[in-house]
Each structure stands twice: as structure tokens, then as C-alpha cells.
Design an enzyme around this catalytic site. Structure first.
Site, PDB file in Angstrom:
ATOM      1  N   HIS A 227       0.846  -1.186   0.000  1.00 36.14           N
ATOM      2  CA  HIS A 227       0.000   0.000   0.000  1.00 36.14           C
ATOM      3  C   HIS A 227       0.883   1.239   0.000  1.00 36.14           C
ATOM      4  CE1 HIS A 227      -3.911  -1.791   1.932  1.00 36.14           C
ATOM      5  NE2 HIS A 227      -4.041  -1.669   0.630  1.00 36.14           N
TER       6      HIS A 227
ATOM      7  N   CYS B  31      -2.499   2.887   9.151  1.00 37.69           N
ATOM      8  CA  CYS B  31      -3.494   1.883   8.775  1.00 37.69           C
ATOM      9  C   CYS B  31      -4.697   1.897   9.703  1.00 37.69           C
ATOM     10  CB  CYS B  31      -2.865   0.495   8.765  1.00 37.69           C
ATOM     11  SG  CYS B  31      -1.805   0.178   7.353  1.00 37.69           S
TER      12      CYS B  31
END
Length: 253
Positions: free
Chosen positions: A152, A246
Site C-alpha cells: 500500500h 493503517c
């Protein structure tokens, strides 16, 4: 851990649930202590990755571009995030393209008049970048990720304020590195040790930089750049392939 969908996950490595919850609460209390408002997304049984709340959407000026997860283990999370944002009163736009929210999108309102940086290569499809641009009305800069350990964008790049970033160059393609160097000549560049400690999976309010306590080198770099590092312990959450960022979805009203 019941499944592994990124290189950091290992079904043979146990996660201490009680400690993970304690560390999450520690992150929450840290953010509250810095003066931020924290909303909580109610967990859904069978969806353990919901703790990584950043992946469920991307918000700019109150408009929410929803997520469409790549892996079936996370697909059902999208509906829970949509319900949260609609209850919050935001304008929600459901995606047609696969994307994982703030995992692969970030916004810098003062960089070159306002830029969305968007990652692709492992989770989010490039077509989602064009879709996000249409939904949010901001220019999107596409950046190719090339190392599966940094699957990511938010594992390899983070805004430090509204106009500057920190990033790990080697996580990106050669062309993307050139683009980042051109756009952000004053960026804080992380090394491999910083990146492997999830030191770029951080949250900054422009002054305080909340980051994984393991990333001591990254803390020193942001301090040298004029920011105040705020370390938090998230070792159990790191086992799932995530850290501070996150766990935090930014609303950007």
C-alpha cells in the site's frame, strides 16, 4: 491469524489479542491527548482487518470515495465503512474500480495547488485513480509500487504536513521516484530500516508525527526536519501488515 494476504502476515505467528487491543487503545489515547477527535468504527465479527480503518474509504472536503477491496477476506468491510460515513452525514460515492481507500490514496492540499497521490501495483487498480479524480475533483498523481512488502502507498509514503512528505524511494518504480523527487525536493527520505519498522505508516497533524515506536531512525529524521515525533507501541498490529496510519482514517471535512 486466520489468513495471510500480505508479506507481513504469517498464520504460524500468534497475535496476542489482549495486547493488540491495549495497543490500539494506546494509539487512541495518544490522538485524543494531542487534541484530535476520534470516532470509532464498530467491529464486525469475522472481519479482523477492520482495525485497519484507513483502507475503507478516502475523504476529501467531505466527499467520500468508497473502497472496493481486492481480497475476498476483506470485501465485506466496504459496507460497514459505507454505513459509518453515511451516518456521519458525508456524501458517499460508491466505487466501480478496485481500490483500498487511504491505503493507496493521500491528499496534500497545499502541494502544487492540491494533489492526490495514489499508489498502484498490488491492491488498487490504476483505473481507480481516474475514478477518484472525477469523484473528488483534484488532480491525481499515479505512483507505481514495486516491492510487495510495501503493498500500500501508506507503507511507503506519508504526508508530514499539507505540502510535504516522507517516503522510501526504493518502494517505487524508477519513474515514480523521479516524479516524487521533482514534486517534493524537500521531502524526508526514509531508508530501508525505517521502512521495515513501518516508520512511514504514520499520522501527522503538521506538527506532531505519531509513528511506530520501533522506527527510532525515522523519528530522528522527522525531528531533524522540525516536527515532533510521538512514538506509540503497535507491535501486535504490525503483525497484520499495518501500523499507525493503517488504523486511522482521516475525515478531511
Amino acid at each position: 491469524m486466520e489468513y495471510a494476504i500480505n508479506p507481513w502476515m504469517d498464520t504460524a505467528t500468534p497475535v496476542d489479542r489482549e495486547l493488540a487491543v491495549k495497543q490500539w487503545h494506546g494509539l487512541r489515547e495518544t490522538l485524543l491527548g494531542l487534541g484530535h477527535t476520534v470516532h470509532e468504527l464498530d467491529p464486525v465479527p469475522g472481519l479482523p482487518d477492520m482495525v485497519y480503518a484507513a483502507n475503507g474509504a478516502f475523504v476529501v472536503d467531505g466527499t467520500v470515495y468508497g473502497a472496493r477491496f481486492k481480497h475476498p477476506q476483506r470485501t465485506a468491510e466496504a459496507a460497514a465503512h459505507r454505513a459509518f460515513y453515511e451516518a456521519y452525514g458525508a456524501r458517499f460515492v460508491a466505487p466501480a474500480e478496485t481500490n483500498e481507500g487511504e491505503g493507496d490514496f493521500t491528499y496534500l492540499p497545499e502541494a502544487h495547488g492540491g494533489l492526490i497521490l495514489a499508489g498502484y501495483g498490488f491492491r488498487t487498480e490504476p483505473a481507480a485513480h481516474a475514478e477518484a479524480q472525477e469523484v473528488l475533483g483534484r488532480p491525481v498523481v499515479s505512483l507505481r509500487l514495486v516491492d510487495p512488502r510495501f503493498y500500500h502507498l501508506d507503507t511507503a509514503l506519508a504526508p508530514l504536513d499539507d505540502g510535504n512528505i516522507a517516503y522510501f524511494p526504493e518502494a517505487f518504480s524508477t519513474a515514480a521516484q523521479r516524479v516524487l523527487a521533482q514534486l517534493f525536493p524537500d521531502a524526508v527520505r526514509a531508508d530501508e530500516v525505517d521502512a521495515f519498522a513501518f516508520g512511514l505508516n504514520l499520522v501527522s497533524d503538521g506538527r506532531h508525527v505519531v509513528l511506530n515506536s520501533e522506527a527510532s531512525g525515522m523519528a530522528a529524521k522527522v525531528a531533524a526536519a522540525g516536527y515532533l515525533p510521538v512514538p506509540v507501541e503497535l507491535a501486535e498490529l504490525k503483525k497484520g501488515g499495518g501500523s499507525v496510519k493503517c488504523c486511522v482514517a482521516e475525515l478531511r471535512d
